[in-house]
Design a protein around this motif. Structure first.
Motif, PDB file in Angstrom:
ATOM      1  N   UNK A 166       0.833  -0.904  -0.054  1.00 14.22           N
ATOM      2  CA  UNK A 166       0.017   0.086  -0.086  1.00 14.22           C
ATOM      3  C   UNK A 166       1.048   1.415  -0.323  1.00 14.22           C
ATOM      4  N   UNK A 167       2.184   0.988  -0.177  1.00 18.46           N
ATOM      5  CA  UNK A 167       3.361   2.184   0.004  1.00 18.46           C
ATOM      6  C   UNK A 167       3.114   3.522   1.121  1.00 18.46           C
ATOM      7  N   UNK A 168       2.849   2.121   2.306  1.00 18.79           N
ATOM      8  CA  UNK A 168       2.596   3.231   3.557  1.00 18.79           C
ATOM      9  C   UNK A 168       3.779   3.878   4.278  1.00 18.79           C
ATOM     10  N   UNK A 169       4.832   2.549   3.854  1.00 21.42           N
ATOM     11  CA  UNK A 169       5.872   3.103   3.989  1.00 21.42           C
ATOM     12  C   UNK A 169       6.455   1.964   5.372  1.00 21.42           C
ATOM     13  N   UNK A 170       5.021   1.346   5.912  1.00 18.56           N
ATOM     14  CA  UNK A 170       5.615   0.296   7.108  1.00 18.56           C
ATOM     15  C   UNK A 170       5.181  -0.993   6.625  1.00 18.56           C
ATOM     16  N   UNK A 171       5.440  -2.133   7.184  1.00 18.23           N
ATOM     17  CA  UNK A 171       5.291  -3.317   6.641  1.00 18.23           C
ATOM     18  C   UNK A 171       4.267  -4.463   7.923  1.00 18.23           C
ATOM     19  N   UNK A 172       3.134  -3.652   7.290  1.00 15.71           N
ATOM     20  CA  UNK A 172       1.606  -4.650   8.720  1.00 15.71           C
ATOM     21  C   UNK A 172       1.892  -6.187   8.094  1.00 15.71           C
ATOM     22  N   UNK A 173       1.829  -6.893   9.361  1.00 11.12           N
ATOM     23  CA  UNK A 173       2.413  -8.960   9.776  1.00 11.12           C
ATOM     24  C   UNK A 173       1.201  -8.757   8.554  1.00 11.12           C
ATOM     25  N   UNK A 174      -0.174  -8.235   7.798  1.00  5.49           N
ATOM     26  CA  UNK A 174      -0.685  -8.885   6.690  1.00  5.49           C
ATOM     27  C   UNK A 174       0.311  -9.053   5.375  1.00  5.49           C
ATOM     28  N   UNK A 175       0.602  -7.372   4.470  1.00  6.44           N
ATOM     29  CA  UNK A 175       1.235  -7.078   4.076  1.00  6.44           C
ATOM     30  C   UNK A 175       2.261  -8.542   3.786  1.00  6.44           C
ATOM     31  N   UNK A 176       2.894  -8.867   4.610  1.00 11.24           N
ATOM     32  CA  UNK A 176       3.884  -9.592   5.107  1.00 11.24           C
ATOM     33  C   UNK A 176       3.762 -10.609   4.291  1.00 11.24           C
ATOM     34  N   UNK A 177       2.450 -11.216   5.196  1.00  9.76           N
ATOM     35  CA  UNK A 177       2.519 -12.908   5.442  1.00  9.76           C
ATOM     36  C   UNK A 177       2.290 -12.991   3.667  1.00  9.76           C
ATOM     37  N   UNK A 178       1.399 -12.277   2.620  1.00 11.36           N
ATOM     38  CA  UNK A 178       0.782 -12.361   1.633  1.00 11.36           C
ATOM     39  C   UNK A 178       1.672 -12.552   0.510  1.00 11.36           C
ATOM     40  N   UNK A 179       2.684 -11.149   0.991  1.00  7.18           N
ATOM     41  CA  UNK A 179       4.014 -11.422   0.109  1.00  7.18           C
ATOM     42  C   UNK A 179       5.505 -12.556   0.333  1.00  7.18           C
ATOM     43  N   UNK A 180       4.879 -13.086   1.582  1.00  8.49           N
ATOM     44  CA  UNK A 180       5.815 -14.829   1.723  1.00  8.49           C
ATOM     45  C   UNK A 180       4.916 -15.987   0.639  1.00  8.49           C
ATOM     46  N   UNK A 181       3.822 -15.607   1.734  1.00  2.00           N
ATOM     47  CA  UNK A 181       2.974 -16.857   0.245  1.00  2.00           C
ATOM     48  C   UNK A 181       2.820 -16.402  -0.770  1.00  2.00           C
TER      49      UNK A 181
END
Length: 150
Positions: free
Chosen positions: A129-144
């Motif tokens: 989402x480009x907010x400069x922060x990595x949410x737990x959900x963003x990391x999970x989706x990216x890893x998957x």
């Protein structure tokens, strides 16, 4: 390939594990190889066994047999929610985001690279989402996404 699936390999292993101890000894391995169309001499079977016998017991377990046959066990599927729960354990300040230090700890825990460039690349690439922060959900989706594309 000798086996269409890991399940076929397991069936073969179980069939030739005559004493049902969870290992193939030299004779059981020789019988299995012959049944697979690989007629090997006693010394060839011994060399094969020694090449994968990690515990030096003169017998091999199913993992060693699968390595010998070039068949890998499929990894269990993990859901996004399961992965998010695991990642959340590294969110030390419980703010819902994984900062650089927390990501380094997570990578170290998994035995992955922890150089600063790698950490920064993950933080940047997975921040969808480009907010400069990595949410737990963003990391999970990216890893998957990475796991499913490999």
């Amino acid at each position: 390939m000798l086996f269409e699936s890991y399940e076929e390999l397991e069936e073969c292993f179980t069939l030739f594990d005559r004493n049902h101890n969870g290992y193939l000894d030299i004779q059981e391995l020789s019988n299995a190889l012959r049944a697979m169309g690989l007629d090997k001499s006693q010394s060839q079977v011994e060399k094969l066994l020694q090449s994968v016998d990690l515990h030096h017991r003169n017998e091999i377990n199913i993992e060693e047999f699968s390595r010998l046959c070039g068949v890998t066990k499929p990894r269990p599927k993990i859901t996004k929610q399961q992965l998010m729960r695991r990642i959340a354990k590294f969110d030390k300040d419980k703010n819902g985001f994984i900062e650089a230090g927390e990501l380094r700890n997570l990578l170290r825990f998994n035995g992955d690279s922890v150089d600063e460039e790698h950490v920064e690349k993950i933080l940047k690439d997975f921040d969808t989402n480009g907010d400069g922060k990595l949410s737990i959900e963003e990391l999970a989706v990216g890893l998957l996404r990475r796991v499913n594309n490999n």
